[in-house]
Design an enzyme around this catalytic site. Sequence first.
Site, PDB file in Angstrom:
ATOM      1  N   ASP A  36      -7.019  -4.163   7.826  1.00  0.00           N
ATOM      2  CA  ASP A  36      -5.981  -5.049   7.289  1.00  0.00           C
ATOM      3  C   ASP A  36      -6.597  -5.765   5.802  1.00  0.00           C
ATOM      4  O   ASP A  36      -7.768  -5.752   5.796  1.00  0.00           O
ATOM      5  CB  ASP A  36      -5.554  -6.085   8.226  1.00  0.00           C
ATOM      6  N   ASN A  89       0.326   2.261   8.585  1.00  0.00           N
ATOM      7  CA  ASN A  89       1.540   1.084   8.906  1.00  0.00           C
ATOM      8  C   ASN A  89       1.560  -0.022   7.645  1.00  0.00           C
ATOM      9  O   ASN A  89       2.390  -0.719   7.705  1.00  0.00           O
ATOM     10  CB  ASN A  89       1.169   0.451  10.318  1.00  0.00           C
ATOM     11  N   TYR A 155      11.781  -0.562  -2.266  1.00  0.00           N
ATOM     12  CA  TYR A 155      11.472  -0.371  -0.879  1.00  0.00           C
ATOM     13  C   TYR A 155      12.182   0.872  -0.193  1.00  0.00           C
ATOM     14  O   TYR A 155      11.643   1.526   0.528  1.00  0.00           O
ATOM     15  CB  TYR A 155      11.804  -1.669   0.201  1.00  0.00           C
ATOM     16  N   LYS A 159      10.323   4.203   1.113  1.00  0.00           N
ATOM     17  CA  LYS A 159      10.448   4.572   2.656  1.00  0.00           C
ATOM     18  C   LYS A 159      11.114   5.795   2.595  1.00  0.00           C
ATOM     19  O   LYS A 159      10.960   6.776   3.593  1.00  0.00           O
ATOM     20  CB  LYS A 159      11.210   3.490   3.288  1.00  0.00           C
ATOM     21  N   ILE A 188      12.213  -5.630  13.243  1.00  0.00           N
ATOM     22  CA  ILE A 188      11.527  -5.990  14.399  1.00  0.00           C
ATOM     23  C   ILE A 188      11.357  -7.568  14.288  1.00  0.00           C
ATOM     24  O   ILE A 188      10.713  -8.181  13.074  1.00  0.00           O
ATOM     25  CB  ILE A 188      10.397  -5.171  14.303  1.00  0.00           C
ATOM     26  N   THR A 190       8.840  -9.994  14.457  1.00  0.00           N
ATOM     27  CA  THR A 190       7.515  -9.851  13.980  1.00  0.00           C
ATOM     28  C   THR A 190       7.225 -11.548  13.382  1.00  0.00           C
ATOM     29  O   THR A 190       8.189 -12.252  13.116  1.00  0.00           O
ATOM     30  CB  THR A 190       7.063  -9.085  13.129  1.00  0.00           C
TER      31      THR A 190
END
Length: 249
Positions: A36, A89, A155, A159, A188, A190
């Site tokens: 990360d 990811n 974005y 993608k 999602i 998160t």
Amino acid sequence: MEFSSKVALVTGAGSGIGEAVARELAAGGAKVVVADIDIHSAARVAQAIVAENGEAHACQVDVADPRSVEQMVRFAVETFGGLHLAVNNAGVGGVDTETADYPIDNWLSVMEVNLDGVFYCIKFQLPAMLKSGGGAIVNMSSILGSVGWSKACAYVAAKHALVGLTKAVAIEYAAKNVRVNAVGPAFIDTPLLKKNLDDETIGQLAALHPLNRLGSAREVAALTCFLLSERASFITGSYHLVDGGYTSR
């Protein structure tokens, strides 16, 4: 799922989907590099895996910097002796602006992380996997890899392109025992989502899914780890949605 004797690398693993994937891989016996840009978050996840009797090491990486990515892959190989599994990811959002007003610098930064960064990861992961006898890669796309969304041109473009990149690499390396797939989550639940949106907006997003809720990071991790496992040995070059029915409308 069984991942013993496997070495796995997960980017953006300091929270959310990446953390869930790293922890599930470790629970299956994989040795995991938790990568990360925020080393403190990566270290927290790695320590949690170790506390659960798993094997993990934290690694700081800026996926937009090819030298940093190369060092990350080298770290995985030197630490655990090879590389078999990878989940690319790490990603960023972007400004909420119509295309004519979209700042060029933001377009470039989104592309650098969400598309260029995945290319860099794949580029350096592949030789390491070939030396280890093969492997599997999952690239984290989005539902916006197949549908559009207003005021998010960078974005959405990144993608979509990521799905195409996945297919091209899968064809090239299928005969070399490397499988490559993409996963497309919807919205999602998160920590990042909760940090950036209020409860009303989150409720509106949940209502966009026929299941009438947000997905969980563990649900995305379940599919991701299946695609990495030997149970998915005949699956490559595919794009798999985890979207609560969102794209079926």
